[in-house]
Design a protein around this motif. Structure first.
Motif, PDB file in Angstrom:
ATOM      1  N   ALA A 131       0.834  -1.203   0.000  1.00 50.44           N
ATOM      2  CA  ALA A 131       0.000   0.000   0.000  1.00 50.44           C
ATOM      3  C   ALA A 131       0.871   1.256   0.000  1.00 50.44           C
ATOM      4  O   ALA A 131       0.568   2.228  -0.699  1.00 50.44           O
ATOM      5  CB  ALA A 131      -0.947  -0.010   1.197  1.00 50.44           C
ATOM      6  N   GLU A 132       1.952   1.233   0.758  1.00 53.95           N
ATOM      7  CA  GLU A 132       2.865   2.373   0.785  1.00 53.95           C
ATOM      8  C   GLU A 132       3.546   2.565  -0.564  1.00 53.95           C
ATOM      9  O   GLU A 132       3.660   3.689  -1.055  1.00 53.95           O
ATOM     10  CB  GLU A 132       3.917   2.186   1.881  1.00 53.95           C
ATOM     11  N   VAL A 133       4.007   1.456  -1.169  1.00 54.57           N
ATOM     12  CA  VAL A 133       4.683   1.541  -2.459  1.00 54.57           C
ATOM     13  C   VAL A 133       3.736   2.064  -3.535  1.00 54.57           C
ATOM     14  O   VAL A 133       4.096   2.923  -4.335  1.00 54.57           O
ATOM     15  CB  VAL A 133       5.260   0.156  -2.873  1.00 54.57           C
ATOM     16  N   LEU A 134       2.518   1.549  -3.563  1.00 59.60           N
ATOM     17  CA  LEU A 134       1.561   1.921  -4.607  1.00 59.60           C
ATOM     18  C   LEU A 134       0.782   3.187  -4.282  1.00 59.60           C
ATOM     19  O   LEU A 134       0.023   3.670  -5.115  1.00 59.60           O
ATOM     20  CB  LEU A 134       0.582   0.763  -4.860  1.00 59.60           C
ATOM     21  N   ASP A 135       0.947   3.680  -3.071  1.00 58.86           N
ATOM     22  CA  ASP A 135       0.262   4.894  -2.641  1.00 58.86           C
ATOM     23  C   ASP A 135      -1.260   4.721  -2.661  1.00 58.86           C
ATOM     24  O   ASP A 135      -1.996   5.571  -3.159  1.00 58.86           O
ATOM     25  CB  ASP A 135       0.682   6.064  -3.536  1.00 58.86           C
ATOM     26  N   VAL A 136      -1.699   3.578  -2.122  1.00 54.91           N
ATOM     27  CA  VAL A 136      -3.131   3.274  -2.005  1.00 54.91           C
ATOM     28  C   VAL A 136      -3.380   2.758  -0.590  1.00 54.91           C
ATOM     29  O   VAL A 136      -2.448   2.603   0.189  1.00 54.91           O
ATOM     30  CB  VAL A 136      -3.578   2.216  -3.053  1.00 54.91           C
ATOM     31  N   THR A 137      -4.629   2.446  -0.277  1.00 59.65           N
ATOM     32  CA  THR A 137      -4.937   1.902   1.043  1.00 59.65           C
ATOM     33  C   THR A 137      -4.678   0.401   1.070  1.00 59.65           C
ATOM     34  O   THR A 137      -4.630  -0.252   0.026  1.00 59.65           O
ATOM     35  CB  THR A 137      -6.409   2.160   1.415  1.00 59.65           C
ATOM     36  N   ALA A 138      -4.543  -0.136   2.260  1.00 64.33           N
ATOM     37  CA  ALA A 138      -4.350  -1.586   2.411  1.00 64.33           C
ATOM     38  C   ALA A 138      -5.580  -2.333   1.893  1.00 64.33           C
ATOM     39  O   ALA A 138      -5.459  -3.427   1.339  1.00 64.33           O
ATOM     40  CB  ALA A 138      -4.084  -1.937   3.872  1.00 64.33           C
ATOM     41  N   GLY A 139      -6.761  -1.757   2.053  1.00 57.95           N
ATOM     42  CA  GLY A 139      -7.978  -2.375   1.535  1.00 57.95           C
ATOM     43  C   GLY A 139      -7.954  -2.492   0.018  1.00 57.95           C
ATOM     44  O   GLY A 139      -8.402  -3.498  -0.548  1.00 57.95           O
ATOM     45  N   VAL A 141      -5.245  -2.803  -1.755  1.00 54.91           N
ATOM     46  CA  VAL A 141      -4.288  -3.871  -2.033  1.00 54.91           C
ATOM     47  C   VAL A 141      -4.953  -5.232  -1.851  1.00 54.91           C
ATOM     48  O   VAL A 141      -4.819  -6.126  -2.691  1.00 54.91           O
ATOM     49  CB  VAL A 141      -3.037  -3.750  -1.128  1.00 54.91           C
ATOM     50  N   LYS A 142      -5.702  -5.394  -0.762  1.00 57.45           N
ATOM     51  CA  LYS A 142      -6.372  -6.669  -0.503  1.00 57.45           C
ATOM     52  C   LYS A 142      -7.351  -6.996  -1.625  1.00 57.45           C
ATOM     53  O   LYS A 142      -7.415  -8.136  -2.084  1.00 57.45           O
ATOM     54  CB  LYS A 142      -7.115  -6.629   0.837  1.00 57.45           C
ATOM     55  N   ARG A 143      -8.100  -6.003  -2.063  1.00 63.15           N
ATOM     56  CA  ARG A 143      -9.084  -6.224  -3.126  1.00 63.15           C
ATOM     57  C   ARG A 143      -8.387  -6.575  -4.438  1.00 63.15           C
ATOM     58  O   ARG A 143      -8.802  -7.486  -5.159  1.00 63.15           O
ATOM     59  CB  ARG A 143      -9.960  -4.976  -3.308  1.00 63.15           C
ATOM     60  N   ALA A 144      -7.317  -5.855  -4.759  1.00 61.15           N
ATOM     61  CA  ALA A 144      -6.581  -6.131  -5.993  1.00 61.15           C
ATOM     62  C   ALA A 144      -5.972  -7.529  -5.955  1.00 61.15           C
ATOM     63  O   ALA A 144      -5.993  -8.253  -6.951  1.00 61.15           O
ATOM     64  CB  ALA A 144      -5.499  -5.077  -6.209  1.00 61.15           C
ATOM     65  N   LYS A 145      -5.444  -7.923  -4.786  1.00 64.42           N
ATOM     66  CA  LYS A 145      -4.871  -9.262  -4.646  1.00 64.42           C
ATOM     67  C   LYS A 145      -5.956 -10.326  -4.804  1.00 64.42           C
ATOM     68  O   LYS A 145      -5.771 -11.311  -5.520  1.00 64.42           O
ATOM     69  CB  LYS A 145      -4.185  -9.405  -3.286  1.00 64.42           C
ATOM     70  N   HIS A 146      -7.099 -10.110  -4.166  1.00 62.84           N
ATOM     71  CA  HIS A 146      -8.210 -11.047  -4.264  1.00 62.84           C
ATOM     72  C   HIS A 146      -8.655 -11.204  -5.723  1.00 62.84           C
ATOM     73  O   HIS A 146      -8.811 -12.322  -6.228  1.00 62.84           O
ATOM     74  CB  HIS A 146      -9.379 -10.565  -3.401  1.00 62.84           C
ATOM     75  N   ASP A 147      -8.852 -10.072  -6.412  1.00 64.49           N
ATOM     76  CA  ASP A 147      -9.297 -10.108  -7.801  1.00 64.49           C
ATOM     77  C   ASP A 147      -8.254 -10.756  -8.708  1.00 64.49           C
ATOM     78  O   ASP A 147      -8.591 -11.531  -9.608  1.00 64.49           O
ATOM     79  CB  ASP A 147      -9.607  -8.694  -8.302  1.00 64.49           C
ATOM     80  N   ALA A 148      -6.984 -10.455  -8.457  1.00 60.96           N
ATOM     81  CA  ALA A 148      -5.912 -11.028  -9.278  1.00 60.96           C
ATOM     82  C   ALA A 148      -5.827 -12.543  -9.089  1.00 60.96           C
ATOM     83  O   ALA A 148      -5.693 -13.289 -10.063  1.00 60.96           O
ATOM     84  CB  ALA A 148      -4.575 -10.369  -8.931  1.00 60.96           C
ATOM     85  N   LEU A 149      -5.896 -13.009  -7.850  1.00 59.11           N
ATOM     86  CA  LEU A 149      -5.823 -14.445  -7.597  1.00 59.11           C
ATOM     87  C   LEU A 149      -7.023 -15.173  -8.197  1.00 59.11           C
ATOM     88  O   LEU A 149      -6.885 -16.271  -8.751  1.00 59.11           O
ATOM     89  CB  LEU A 149      -5.713 -14.725  -6.097  1.00 59.11           C
ATOM     90  N   LYS A 150      -8.183 -14.557  -8.107  1.00 55.87           N
ATOM     91  CA  LYS A 150      -9.378 -15.141  -8.712  1.00 55.87           C
ATOM     92  C   LYS A 150      -9.197 -15.260 -10.219  1.00 55.87           C
ATOM     93  O   LYS A 150      -9.494 -16.302 -10.816  1.00 55.87           O
ATOM     94  CB  LYS A 150     -10.597 -14.273  -8.383  1.00 55.87           C
TER      95      LYS A 150
END
Length: 177
Positions: A131-139, A141-150
């Motif tokens: 989240a710090e690297v991408l300058d977004v919230t941890a939420g 990041v979690k959503r992007a990870k969930h969608d990517a893994l799906k």
């Protein structure tokens, strides 16, 4: 004290790993080299300020932001070759087919999802660090990870077929004892 003191050593010791991250973000050897060059040039300009902190994290952040700026500026479709370029050097992965499958699967992900997967499973960063690297919230990041893994499970089920192979979502299945 020279404002670039230690920069040459940093580049010498970290450029191979950072080059691999750039390659995973772009999917193209030449674009990865250009991306890394831009990131290191920006890092050099601020080296005096960041050398005593965490320059690795700074370069990763610049890599992502430069890459994101690039795909925002130009919408060029990417095509992958059937074989990796010969000039990448020796293949550290014993199973080249698996490596190609992973690269193709990553190439089909949108840029933010690809960045999250690369930073989480290749760079081994936590969701907060990503989240710090991408300058977004941890939420986010979690959503992007969930969608990517799906999407990876759907688009590249062959990554799950290998017994004994670690899959991107295997961390969520591990039981801590």
């Amino acid at each position: 004290m020279d404002r670039y003191e230690g920069f040459r050593e940093f580049v010498g010791s970290r450029s191979a790993a950072l080059s691999r991250v750039a390659y995973l973000l772009t999917g193209d050897f030449h674009l990865a080299q250009d991306l890394l060059q831009s990131a290191l040039a920006k890092t050099a300009a601020h080296w005096g300020r960041i050398r005593d902190g965490n320059p690795d994290a700074y370069v990763r952040r610049v890599l992502y932001h430069e890459h994101a700026s690039g795909w925002r500026r130009r919408r060029v479709s990417e095509t992958l070759a059937a074989e990796p370029p010969a000039h990448l050097g020796s293949d550290p992965t014993p199973d080249a087919t698996l490596r190609l499958t992973v690269l193709r699967a990553l190439a089909r992900l949108p840029p933010r999802q690809r960045a999250v997967i690369v930073l989480r499973f290749y760079e081994d960063l936590t969701e907060v660090q990503i989240a710090e690297v991408l300058d977004v919230t941890a939420g986010t990041v979690k959503r992007a990870k969930h969608d990517a893994l799906k999407r990876l499970r759907t688009d590249a089920p062959e990554l799950l077929d290998e017994p004994g192979q670690a899959t991107p979502d295997s961390e969520s299945r591990q039981v801590v004892t």
